[in-house]
Write an enzyme that holds these catalytic residues in place. Structure first.
Site, PDB file in Angstrom:
ATOM      1  N   ALA A   1       0.858  -1.174   0.000  1.00  5.62           N
ATOM      2  CA  ALA A   1       0.000   0.000   0.000  1.00  5.62           C
ATOM      3  C   ALA A   1       0.900   1.232   0.000  1.00  5.62           C
ATOM      4  O   ALA A   1       2.042   1.176   0.466  1.00  5.62           O
ATOM      5  CB  ALA A   1      -0.902  -0.002   1.220  1.00  5.62           C
TER       6      ALA A   1
ATOM      7  N   GLU B   1       4.757  -4.843   7.277  1.00  7.16           N
ATOM      8  CA  GLU B   1       3.943  -3.823   7.964  1.00  7.16           C
ATOM      9  C   GLU B   1       4.403  -3.574   9.398  1.00  7.16           C
ATOM     10  O   GLU B   1       4.276  -2.470   9.917  1.00  7.16           O
ATOM     11  CB  GLU B   1       2.465  -4.232   7.969  1.00  7.16           C
ATOM     12  CG  GLU B   1       1.775  -4.137   6.613  1.00  7.16           C
ATOM     13  CD  GLU B   1       1.832  -5.417   5.803  1.00  7.16           C
ATOM     14  OE1 GLU B   1       2.694  -6.290   6.085  1.00  7.16           O
ATOM     15  OE2 GLU B   1       1.016  -5.560   4.882  1.00  7.16           O
TER      16      GLU B   1
ATOM     17  N   GLU C   1      -0.211  -9.467  -0.425  1.00  5.12           N
ATOM     18  CA  GLU C   1      -1.619  -9.798  -0.167  1.00  5.12           C
ATOM     19  C   GLU C   1      -2.433  -9.809  -1.456  1.00  5.12           C
ATOM     20  O   GLU C   1      -3.326 -10.632  -1.638  1.00  5.12           O
ATOM     21  CB  GLU C   1      -2.190  -8.797   0.850  1.00  5.12           C
ATOM     22  CG  GLU C   1      -1.516  -8.946   2.205  1.00  5.12           C
ATOM     23  CD  GLU C   1      -1.830  -7.803   3.168  1.00  5.12           C
ATOM     24  OE1 GLU C   1      -1.467  -6.652   2.844  1.00  5.12           O
ATOM     25  OE2 GLU C   1      -2.429  -8.052   4.215  1.00  5.12           O
TER      26      GLU C   1
ATOM     27  N   GLY D   1       0.745  -5.062   1.058  1.00  2.00           N
ATOM     28  CA  GLY D   1      -0.422  -5.176   0.200  1.00  2.00           C
ATOM     29  C   GLY D   1      -0.115  -5.833  -1.142  1.00  2.00           C
ATOM     30  O   GLY D   1      -1.004  -6.418  -1.763  1.00  2.00           O
TER      31      GLY D   1
HETATM   32  C1  HXC Z   1       4.981   4.531  -1.130  1.00  2.00           C
HETATM   33  C2  HXC Z   1       6.899   3.592  -1.980  1.00  2.00           C
HETATM   34  C3  HXC Z   1       6.565   2.343  -1.438  1.00  2.00           C
HETATM   35  C4  HXC Z   1       5.334   2.245  -0.708  1.00  2.00           C
HETATM   36  C5  HXC Z   1       8.447   2.143  -2.450  1.00  2.00           C
HETATM   37  N1  HXC Z   1       8.076   3.418  -2.607  1.00  2.00           N
HETATM   38  N2  HXC Z   1       7.545   1.464  -1.737  1.00  2.00           N
HETATM   39  N3  HXC Z   1       6.110   4.668  -1.818  1.00  2.00           N
HETATM   40  N4  HXC Z   1       4.586   3.363  -0.585  1.00  2.00           N
HETATM   41  N5  HXC Z   1       4.906   1.087  -0.187  1.00  2.00           N
HETATM   42  C6  HXC Z   1       8.801   4.499  -3.303  1.00  2.00           C
HETATM   43  C7  HXC Z   1       9.989   4.992  -2.533  1.00  2.00           C
HETATM   44  O1  HXC Z   1       9.592   5.916  -1.561  1.00  2.00           O
HETATM   45  C8  HXC Z   1      10.825   5.601  -3.617  1.00  2.00           C
HETATM   46  O2  HXC Z   1      10.282   6.862  -3.949  1.00  2.00           O
HETATM   47  C9  HXC Z   1      10.570   4.674  -4.800  1.00  2.00           C
HETATM   48  O3  HXC Z   1       9.348   4.007  -4.514  1.00  2.00           O
HETATM   49  C10 HXC Z   1      11.658   3.650  -4.982  1.00  2.00           C
HETATM   50  O4  HXC Z   1      11.830   2.947  -3.761  1.00  2.00           O
HETATM   51  P1  HXC Z   1      13.242   2.818  -2.995  1.00  2.00           P
HETATM   52  O5  HXC Z   1      12.949   2.601  -1.567  1.00  2.00           O
HETATM   53  O6  HXC Z   1      14.128   3.963  -3.339  1.00  2.00           O
HETATM   54  O7  HXC Z   1      13.814   1.495  -3.669  1.00  2.00           O
HETATM   55  P2  HXC Z   1      14.812   0.427  -3.003  1.00  2.00           P
HETATM   56  O8  HXC Z   1      15.891   1.123  -2.253  1.00  2.00           O
HETATM   57  O9  HXC Z   1      15.173  -0.495  -4.124  1.00  2.00           O
HETATM   58  O10 HXC Z   1      13.932  -0.373  -1.927  1.00  2.00           O
HETATM   59  C11 HXC Z   1      12.847  -1.148  -2.342  1.00  2.00           C
HETATM   60  C12 HXC Z   1      11.959  -1.568  -1.136  1.00  2.00           C
HETATM   61  C13 HXC Z   1      11.559  -0.289  -0.344  1.00  2.00           C
HETATM   62  C14 HXC Z   1      12.751  -2.520  -0.219  1.00  2.00           C
HETATM   63  C15 HXC Z   1      10.750  -2.299  -1.690  1.00  2.00           C
HETATM   64  O11 HXC Z   1      11.024   0.673  -1.255  1.00  2.00           O
HETATM   65  C16 HXC Z   1      10.546  -0.524   0.714  1.00  2.00           C
HETATM   66  O12 HXC Z   1      10.850  -1.040   1.785  1.00  2.00           O
HETATM   67  N6  HXC Z   1       9.278  -0.155   0.441  1.00  2.00           N
HETATM   68  C17 HXC Z   1       8.209  -0.265   1.414  1.00  2.00           C
HETATM   69  C18 HXC Z   1       7.710  -1.679   1.542  1.00  2.00           C
HETATM   70  C19 HXC Z   1       6.605  -1.805   2.579  1.00  2.00           C
HETATM   71  O13 HXC Z   1       6.806  -1.463   3.756  1.00  2.00           O
HETATM   72  N7  HXC Z   1       5.415  -2.231   2.168  1.00  2.00           N
HETATM   73  C20 HXC Z   1       4.269  -2.411   3.077  1.00  2.00           C
HETATM   74  C21 HXC Z   1       3.415  -1.164   3.004  1.00  2.00           C
HETATM   75  S1  HXC Z   1       2.083  -1.249   4.175  1.00  2.00           S
HETATM   76  P3  HXC Z   1      11.219   8.165  -4.127  1.00  2.00           P
HETATM   77  O14 HXC Z   1      10.237   9.255  -4.386  1.00  2.00           O
HETATM   78  O15 HXC Z   1      11.987   8.302  -2.862  1.00  2.00           O
HETATM   79  O16 HXC Z   1      12.075   7.805  -5.303  1.00  2.00           O
HETATM   80  C22 HXC Z   1       0.914  -2.184   3.434  1.00  2.00           C
HETATM   81  C23 HXC Z   1      -0.385  -2.372   4.188  1.00  2.00           C
HETATM   82  C24 HXC Z   1      -1.413  -3.096   3.364  1.00  2.00           C
HETATM   83  O17 HXC Z   1       1.077  -2.669   2.377  1.00  2.00           O
HETATM   84  C25 HXC Z   1      -2.788  -3.010   3.984  1.00  2.00           C
HETATM   85  C26 HXC Z   1      -3.544  -1.756   3.655  1.00  2.00           C
HETATM   86  C27 HXC Z   1      -4.990  -1.775   4.049  1.00  2.00           C
END
Ligand code: HXC
Length: 257
Positions: free
Chosen positions: A65, A131, A111, A108
């Site tokens: 998400a 998460e 999921e 997400g």
């Molecule tokens: C918003 C995101 C994002 C996310 C990546 N980006 N994941 N933006 N939400 N979930 C963005 C980054 O901010 C960055 O933007 C660009 O995408 C590239 O990502 P990087 O982090 O620079 O890439 P990298 O270093 O290769 O790392 C990849 C990664 C990391 C390990 C996947 O991005 C990461 O940890 N992402 C978050 C993963 C996560 O926590 N997902 C769970 C979300 S909660 P900029 O602008 O800086 O270039 C969820 C809840 C679901 O899903 C339920 C909801 C109801």
């Protein structure tokens, strides 16, 4: 329809939806979720579509998400459906969905893959429910579907620590149907989708219903469901065609009726 965060394509009886928000690793923001549900339900309503492939980019199926969009939401925002209403419709789709996962399938994104019927993973795929690192927990079904897929102990380790799982471990654990070299991912997913789309659509729907029942019902209830569904298949023309074609040593010509 023109979408801003997706690409869609239909080839024969197979539809493909490609998540296309590369600047955010296909993070699921409200626009993407709305468009995804829209596109998927439109294909689901089209009897000319027999299977749907859902995929992302080489680097990410979906990184979860959209955290930046979620950061300032309240309890009420989220409980009312927040930026992501409408999943119920997606989860009740009848057309088989094949997730073709390359790169990150996190939160997400993982999921979303688990809402599909089949998961084909590139050897580069990484699954996780991170998460917990954000001070929350899975919210699109991960706490329920992951333990059903890989068992309580592996699921608890992933959900409580946030650690990622590579493609090979995911296959060993039962999270993915099959692992293929990254370069062959889309071709393999398309082949699987074409195979499914060539079968009798009513039989495919019934089989998907029965598989769904297996996830949701106690065994005795599920077996009763299957007994009815199996008998009902004998009300279709395709059952007769399929069985007579076998006896006559020819390929069946299903008419999806
Ligand atoms: C918003 C995101 C994002 C996310 C990546 N980006 N994941 N933006 N939400 N979930 C963005 C980054 O901010 C960055 O933007 C660009 O995408 C590239 O990502 P990087 O982090 O620079 O890439 P990298 O270093 O290769 O790392 C990849 C990664 C990391 C390990 C996947 O991005 C990461 O940890 N992402 C978050 C993963 C996560 O926590 N997902 C769970 C979300 S909660 P900029 O602008 O800086 O270039 C969820 C809840 C679901 O899903 C339920 C909801 C109801």
């Amino acid at each position: 329809t023109e979408y801003t965060t997706l690409l869609t394509e239909t080839r024969g009886r197979v539809a493909t939806i490609t998540l296309n928000r590369p600047e955010a690793l296909n993070a699921l923001n409200s626009t993407l979720v709305r468009e995804l549900i829209d596109a998927a339900l439109a294909f689901d309503a089209d009897p000319g579509v027999g299977a749907i492939v859902l995929t992302g980019s080489e680097k990410a199926f979906a990184a979860g998400a959209d955290i930046k969009e979620m950061a300032d939401q309240s309890y009420a925002d989220m409980y009312l459906g927040g930026p992501f209403p409408g999943w119920g419709g997606f989860e009740r789709m009848r057309t088989p969905l094949i997730a073709a996962v390359s790169g990150f399938a996190l939160g997400g994104g993982c999921e979303l893959a688990m809402m599909c019927d089949i998961i084909i993973a590139a050897d580069t795929a990484k699954f996780g429910q991170p998460e917990i690192n954000l001070g929350v927990l899975p919210g699109f079904g991960g706490s329920q579907r992951l333990p059903r897929a890989i068992g309580k102990y592996k699921a608890a380790e992933m959900i409580l620590t946030g650690r990622m799982m590579g493609a090979e471990e995911a296959e060993r654990s039962g999270l993915v149907s099959r692992v293929v070299p990254a370069s062959e991912l889309l071709a393999e997913a398309a082949k699987t989708a074409e195979t499914i789309a060539s079968k009798s659509l009513p039989a495919v729907y019934a089989a998907k219903d029965a598989l769904q029942a297996a996830q949701e019902m106690p065994l005795a209830e599920g077996l009763r469901f299957e007994r009815q569904a199996f008998a009902a298949a004998f009300a279709t023309d395709d059952q007769s065609e399929g069985m007579h074609a076998f006896a006559e040593k020819r390929a069946p010509e299903f008419r999806h009726r």
